[in-house]
Design an enzyme around this catalytic site. Structure first.
Site, PDB file in Angstrom:
ATOM      1  N   SER A 264      10.045  39.333  35.138  1.00  0.00           N
ATOM      2  CA  SER A 264       9.394  40.240  36.081  1.00  0.00           C
ATOM      3  C   SER A 264       9.442  39.618  37.469  1.00  0.00           C
ATOM      4  O   SER A 264       9.948  38.509  37.642  1.00  0.00           O
ATOM      5  CB  SER A 264       7.941  40.464  35.676  1.00  0.00           C
ATOM      6  OG  SER A 264       7.201  39.287  35.959  1.00  0.00           O
ATOM      7  N   LYS A 265       8.869  40.341  38.412  1.00  0.00           N
ATOM      8  CA  LYS A 265       8.887  39.869  39.805  1.00  0.00           C
ATOM      9  C   LYS A 265       8.294  38.473  39.961  1.00  0.00           C
ATOM     10  O   LYS A 265       8.631  37.753  40.891  1.00  0.00           O
ATOM     11  CB  LYS A 265       8.140  40.856  40.699  1.00  0.00           C
ATOM     12  CG  LYS A 265       9.001  42.034  41.066  1.00  0.00           C
ATOM     13  CD  LYS A 265       8.519  42.680  42.352  1.00  0.00           C
ATOM     14  CE  LYS A 265       9.447  43.814  42.723  1.00  0.00           C
ATOM     15  NZ  LYS A 265       8.763  45.068  42.934  1.00  0.00           N
TER      16      LYS A 265
END
Ligand code: GLU
Length: 526
Positions: A264-265
């Site tokens: 994820s980010k």
């Protein structure tokens, strides 16, 4: 699974992104595997835009997805066109928002045959049911209150314009399928109850839309991320309900960050365009992404798109999660940068020099401001700090001496900025080699100035400079050339690390090199 592989003939596969954000690296990986599978067996790679969620779907994301896939070299054989309206392929439209007419007849068929039904339950009712299931420790699912409404009841609700959805009448049975990567997967469909399959008679939700489109587009193999495994039994039941054959399924392993949680980010960039902007080459990303779930059991690590097409098979795809190791991506990138033809590499680097405001292109063109990952067309540039003209060939020389050490293109401005500055700033301590004292450094620089001044313009080249300066360095301090060469290199670059001073001096030219050596002497005297 080898036998299944042998029978593959001209598969039709698809990547079906939802345009609700820029192309995600995970989607790009799935696109790559579909592309490789199609090309390996002489099949067709299709791009389908799943934009049924009209609120979250945006044209700009659709464009981004298409641009990045093209940039990676994953051109689709069928799907929307990037440059203009329309499609390529005989099974369009390839945007779900334009396929409502097609969906309508399938939804009607399910309703007519009693395999789907109108549900008028209110959000409050549904919430209460959900809470009930949770309180008894069971997964929340629809309990079928509207399953057996009579025709009359339905009609009345419709006349009263009560909000509704369309639900699938789940046969509540065991669903088994053989995943080409994971093997046999069994599910009890009563676990998910009567799922919502459409908002109304022409707006299917993802599971139904995917089933209809995969059938209509004659998809033979659905290759997608493992996060879709829970959808597969639902889709299989829908195929059955519609009397359609299901395609084969292959679910690619999850991509995890280095801490083994879902990528994820938090782990850094997930949008492909951010990697492009950072200066990763498509060749590096392709090679790197191929290993996110595919394992050819060989020591070989370098694969071009073409060699991947030859070697790829679902059989060699792994079940266990793939770990996203950015260091490995950087390593691949360095490798592919070293392989690049220097003209091409210079083209690719120029946008970074322009963005860092080191140079300004002389030709005004649509391509500026810089387009990362695209060619730059100007041949003549102005050095912003000095106003001097610099030609493409000179910039090429600068980049050539950094080709070996460059890892990502965006690092370039920081490595080479000293070529584009009138004056360079650095602390005088940087001039010091080991235990050298100021007077030793000064004498090295004075000597260097003298030697450089004596070199004729026509001899001013890296090789000659190296010969002369190395000879001098040996004389200056036997056994450690650093006492002589280090301060010269720092004086020319202002940096702790750089390409060799001879190559740098050649490009800077005699006059500038000498000015910088003098300036270093002044700095020492301060
Ligand atoms: N639109 C879905 C997604 O973005 C496609 C899933 C599928 O391949 O069936 O994940």
């Amino acid at each position: 699974m080898a036998e299944l592989e042998l029978k593959i003939e001209k598969p039709r596969v698809r990547i079906a992104p939802s345009p609700t954000g820029p192309l995600h690296i995970g989607t790009a990986r799935t696109a790559l595997f579909n592309y490789l599978f199609a090309k390996r067996y002489g099949g067709v790679f299709i791009l389908r835009i799943e934009d049924t969620d009209l609120e979250r779907s945006k044209k700009e994301w659709e464009k981004d997805i298409m641009e990045e896939l093209k940039w990676l070299g994953l051109e689709w054989d069928e799907g929307p066109l990037l440059e203009k309206e329309g499609y390529i392929g005989d099974f369009g439209p390839y945007r779900q928002s334009e396929r409502r007419e097609i969906y309508k007849k399938y939804i009607q068929k399910l309703l007519d045959e009693g395999r789907a039904y109108y549900c008028f339950c209110t959000p409050e009712e549904l919430k209460a049911k959900r809470q009930y299931f949770m309180s008894i420790g069971q997964p929340p699912r629809y309990n079928g209150k509207c399953r057996n409404l009579t025709k009359k009841e339905i009609e009345e609700c419709l006349v009263q314009k009560k909000p509704y959805v369309i639900r699938f009448k789940n046969p509540n049975k065991k669903v088994v399928f053989v995943d080409l990567i994971h093997g046999k997967i069994e599910t009890d469909s009563s676990e998910f109850g009567d799922i919502v399959i459409a908002k109304d008679e022409q707006t299917p939700l993802y599971n139904l839309a995917a089933v209809i489109d995969d059938f209509e587009m004659k998809i033979t193999h659905v290759i997608r991320g493992e996060d879709h495994i829970p959808n597969t039994p639902k889709q299989i039941l829908l195929y059955e309900a519609l009397g359609l054959p299901s395609p084969k399924f292959a679910h690619l392993p999850l991509i995890l960050g280095s801490d083994r949680s879902k990528l994820s980010k938090r782990h850094g960039a997930v949008a492909l365009k951010e990697y492009k902007k950072e200066g990763f080459l498509p060749e590096a990303l392709i090679n790197f992404m191929a290993f996110l779930g595919w394992n050819p059991d060989q020591d070989r690590e370098i694969y071009s798109l073409r060699s991947l097409i030859k070697e790829f098979s679902l059989e060699k795809c792994q079940k266990s999660p793939a770990i996203f190791n950015k260091k490995k991506l950087v390593w691949y990138n360095g490798f592919y940068i070293r392989q690049k033809n220097i003209d091409k590499l210079t083209q690719l680097c120029l946008p970074y020099l322009i963005e860092a405001e080191l140079v300004v292109p002389q030709i005004e063109s649509k391509k500026y401001p810089p387009v990362f990952g695209a060619d730059t067309i100007s041949q003549i540039f102005v050095i912003k700090d000095t106003g001097e003209i610099i030609e493409f060939d000179k910039i090429k020389k600068i980049i050539a001496i950094y080709q070996e050490r460059l890892k990502v293109l965006s690092e370039l401005p920081e490595l080479v900025d000293f070529f584009f500055k009138r004056e360079i700033v650095y602390p005088k301590e940087l001039l010091k080699w080991k235990d050298a004292e100021d007077k030793d450094i000064l004498s090295a620089l004075r000597k260097a100035e003298k030697v450089l001044k004596e070199i004729e313009e026509e001899n001013w080249g890296a090789e000659f400079l190296k010969k002369v300066l190395v000879e001098e360095a040996e004389r200056f301090k036997v056994g450690d050339r650093g006492y002589f060469l280090w301060p010269i290199r720092v004086a020319l670059t202002g940096k702790e690390a750089s390409a060799p001073p001879f190559k740098i001096a050649e490009i800077l030219g005699k006059e500038k090199a000498i000015i910088r050596i003098k300036r270093a002497q002044e700095l020492l005297k301060l």
